[in-house]
Scaffold this motif. Structure first.
Motif, PDB file in Angstrom:
ATOM      1  N   LEU A 145       0.751  -0.971   0.273  1.00 44.85           N
ATOM      2  CA  LEU A 145       0.044  -0.219  -0.194  1.00 44.85           C
ATOM      3  C   LEU A 145       1.564   0.940  -0.421  1.00 44.85           C
ATOM      4  CD1 LEU A 145      -2.590   2.014   0.491  1.00 44.85           C
ATOM      5  CD2 LEU A 145      -2.799   1.387   2.430  1.00 44.85           C
ATOM      6  N   LEU A 146       1.986   1.250   0.984  1.00 44.22           N
ATOM      7  CA  LEU A 146       2.701   3.040   0.928  1.00 44.22           C
ATOM      8  C   LEU A 146       3.625   3.033  -0.148  1.00 44.22           C
ATOM      9  CD1 LEU A 146       4.378   1.576   4.032  1.00 44.22           C
ATOM     10  CD2 LEU A 146       3.556   3.975   3.694  1.00 44.22           C
ATOM     11  N   PHE A 147       4.319   1.754  -1.164  1.00 39.08           N
ATOM     12  CA  PHE A 147       4.397   1.322  -2.064  1.00 39.08           C
ATOM     13  C   PHE A 147       3.437   2.026  -3.467  1.00 39.08           C
ATOM     14  CE2 PHE A 147       8.250  -1.152  -1.327  1.00 39.08           C
ATOM     15  CZ  PHE A 147       9.395  -0.139  -1.327  1.00 39.08           C
ATOM     16  N   GLU A 155       9.055  11.320  -3.876  1.00 42.53           N
ATOM     17  CA  GLU A 155      10.424  10.888  -5.348  1.00 42.53           C
ATOM     18  C   GLU A 155      11.577  11.115  -4.304  1.00 42.53           C
ATOM     19  OE1 GLU A 155      10.884  15.297  -6.802  1.00 42.53           O
ATOM     20  OE2 GLU A 155      11.726  16.146  -5.632  1.00 42.53           O
ATOM     21  N   LYS A 156      12.073  10.007  -5.583  1.00 43.38           N
ATOM     22  CA  LYS A 156      13.405   9.342  -4.633  1.00 43.38           C
ATOM     23  C   LYS A 156      13.509   8.358  -3.861  1.00 43.38           C
ATOM     24  CE  LYS A 156      16.585  13.111  -6.141  1.00 43.38           C
ATOM     25  NZ  LYS A 156      17.834  13.954  -6.534  1.00 43.38           N
ATOM     26  N   THR A 157      12.540   8.065  -4.465  1.00 43.34           N
ATOM     27  CA  THR A 157      12.276   6.522  -3.526  1.00 43.34           C
ATOM     28  C   THR A 157      14.061   5.699  -2.963  1.00 43.34           C
ATOM     29  OG1 THR A 157      11.347   4.890  -4.598  1.00 43.34           O
ATOM     30  CG2 THR A 157       9.854   6.754  -3.081  1.00 43.34           C
ATOM     31  N   GLN A 158      13.984   5.388  -1.851  1.00 43.60           N
ATOM     32  CA  GLN A 158      14.722   4.256  -2.018  1.00 43.60           C
ATOM     33  C   GLN A 158      15.147   3.089  -1.071  1.00 43.60           C
ATOM     34  OE1 GLN A 158      18.587   6.117  -0.661  1.00 43.60           O
ATOM     35  NE2 GLN A 158      20.100   4.109  -0.518  1.00 43.60           N
ATOM     36  N   GLU A 171      10.181  14.824  -0.154  1.00 43.36           N
ATOM     37  CA  GLU A 171       8.570  14.989  -0.594  1.00 43.36           C
ATOM     38  C   GLU A 171       8.863  15.949  -2.129  1.00 43.36           C
ATOM     39  OE1 GLU A 171       5.809  18.021   1.955  1.00 43.36           O
ATOM     40  OE2 GLU A 171       7.517  18.385   1.682  1.00 43.36           O
ATOM     41  N   LYS A 172       7.827  15.891  -2.428  1.00 38.67           N
ATOM     42  CA  LYS A 172       8.610  16.601  -3.442  1.00 38.67           C
ATOM     43  C   LYS A 172       7.789  18.350  -3.495  1.00 38.67           C
ATOM     44  CE  LYS A 172       6.714  13.629  -7.762  1.00 38.67           C
ATOM     45  NZ  LYS A 172       6.101  12.832  -8.582  1.00 38.67           N
ATOM     46  N   PHE A 178      13.000  12.092   4.362  1.00 43.25           N
ATOM     47  CA  PHE A 178      11.990  11.071   5.541  1.00 43.25           C
ATOM     48  C   PHE A 178      12.407   9.821   5.458  1.00 43.25           C
ATOM     49  CE2 PHE A 178       9.035  14.166   4.566  1.00 43.25           C
ATOM     50  CZ  PHE A 178       8.220  14.378   5.875  1.00 43.25           C
ATOM     51  N   ASP A 179      12.953   8.985   7.279  1.00 47.11           N
ATOM     52  CA  ASP A 179      12.532   7.860   6.898  1.00 47.11           C
ATOM     53  C   ASP A 179      11.902   6.850   7.780  1.00 47.11           C
ATOM     54  OD1 ASP A 179      15.814   7.972   5.677  1.00 47.11           O
ATOM     55  OD2 ASP A 179      17.019   8.194   7.161  1.00 47.11           O
TER      56      ASP A 179
END
Length: 388
Positions: A145-147, A155-158, A171-172, A178-179
């Motif tokens: 759900l998160l994804f 943006e820039k998810t890792q 955050e865009k 955020f972690d």
């Protein structure tokens, strides 16, 4: 934000008027024989006002020397310039609230907490925001759900694979990072424990901020590279203040066990610190003296090979032969889980570098009594200001 709750999704009102450092600025000149430096008068505080307790003090402190005042003023200047502002917390809380609302539309039982330095009052303007998603049941479903939600406004998810996996994103439209972790509830408990300590004495916040900046500058504040995590550093500072001949702070867990019950429902954790009355310390040493003493303590006096640092008990404990302490270079007890939060320091070369930095900085600061001798104040302030 004393009324923080993960259930509240509206934007909270943040009032800065009661901040203990908000007082009219004054200009403080360097002591004799010190080089003349430009200082930011906007961050200067009247020394007597800054160190006077808001409560009646049992024993007034001895008059500080001019070098103690100058060094203390430098610490306060750095703190005032770098500390997290109410507006910074509001931005983080706004994103948390939005995520909470989106998650609850599909997964009503989930709760999202803002944790770490953003919430415990020990962060900087440039600090990232830590989030903990607390769910029951199917963790994989919540992760999926998160994804599906996050790309809408981040943006820039890792994905960082660690003992506690972390989803890092930004955050865009901003540089706010955020972690996010799932079900690391001990992080919520220690967030509000440290928050309580940050309000126990008004010297705590600037002391911890300058130690973290010092450690980061000297490259000994990165657990991913085998040195000290920020959490470890905070516990080291607190334990140093607890173990003075005249303690600056007590063990809040021992004095108020009902407020920090490790088994209480996590939703009730933020309420614990609200029931703790003000602490009045007989130790009113200036910030400069405390910083110098902190470096001296870990450079010379503390026996790394013999003791475990325990904020929970406000003392150092003898090492045992248990797996978590045996053959470990640095032993710092996590106040709730009681494991070793300094386990990242597993190479002798890194341990030696940490000890050497404590010793070098202590001797330099003792001789010069100028924070600039171990930390580039102006560069740090400039960098911090440019990041937000």
């Amino acid at each position: 934000n004393s009324d923080y709750s993960p259930h509240v999704v509206k934007h909270p009102r943040l009032d800065s008027t009661s901040h203990p450092f908000m007082s009219p600025p004054v200009i403080r000149m360097p002591p004799p024989n010190q080089p003349d430096r430009a200082v930011a008068s906007s961050s200067r505080l009247d020394y007597d006002r800054y160190y006077s307790s808001p409560y009646s003090r049992p024993h007034p402190p001895e008059s500080p020397t001019s070098s103690q005042i100058y060094l203390s003023d430098q610490i306060v200047e750095l703190f005032e310039a770098c500390r997290q502002q109410p507006s910074d917390l509001a931005r983080k809380e706004m994103c948390r609230s939005r995520l909470q609302q989106d998650i609850n539309r599909v997964y009503a039982v989930a709760r999202l907490y803002l944790t770490g330095s953003s919430m415990n009052e020990l962060g900087c303007r440039s600090s990232d925001a830590d989030l903990c998603l607390v769910i029951k049941g199917n963790v994989s479903k919540a992760a999926s759900l998160l994804f599906s939600l996050l790309p809408v406004y981040i943006e820039k998810t890792q994905l960082i694979r660690a003992k506690v996996p972390i989803l890092r994103f930004r955050e865009k439209g901003s540089n706010l990072e955020f972690d996010l972790n799932v079900n690391n509830t001990v992080g919520i408990r220690n967030t509000f424990l440290l928050r309580a300590y940050s309000y126990a004495d008004r010297r705590i916040k600037p002391m911890i901020l300058v130690v973290k900046k010092w450690a980061r500058h000297h490259q000994i504040n990165d657990a991913s590279k085998g040195t000290l995590s920020s959490y470890t550093l905070v516990l080291m500072v607190l334990n140093y203040l607890q173990t003075r001949k005249e303690p600056v702070i007590p063990s809040l867990q021992m004095d108020y066990p009902e407020c920090f019950n490790p088994f209480v429902d996590v939703d009730l954790v933020p309420e614990g610190p609200k029931r703790i009355p003000p602490y009045i310390s007989r130790n009113q040493a200036p910030l400069g003296e405390l910083l110098l003493g902190f470096l001296e303590y870990y450079a010379i006096h503390f026996r790394w090979d013999k003791y475990v640092i325990s904020v929970r008990e406000a003392q150092v404990l003898p090492k045992t032969n248990s797996q978590q302490w045996k053959n470990k270079y640095i032993c710092v007890e996590e106040p709730f889980e009681r494991n070793n939060v300094a386990r990242a320091v597993h190479e002798k070369a890194k341990f030696d570098a940490i000890r050497a930095q404590f010793a070098e900085s202590f001797h330099i600061l003792k001789q010069r009594r100028d924070l600039n001798s171990i930390l580039p104040i102006r560069d740090i302030i400039t960098k911090e200001s440019s990041m937000r």
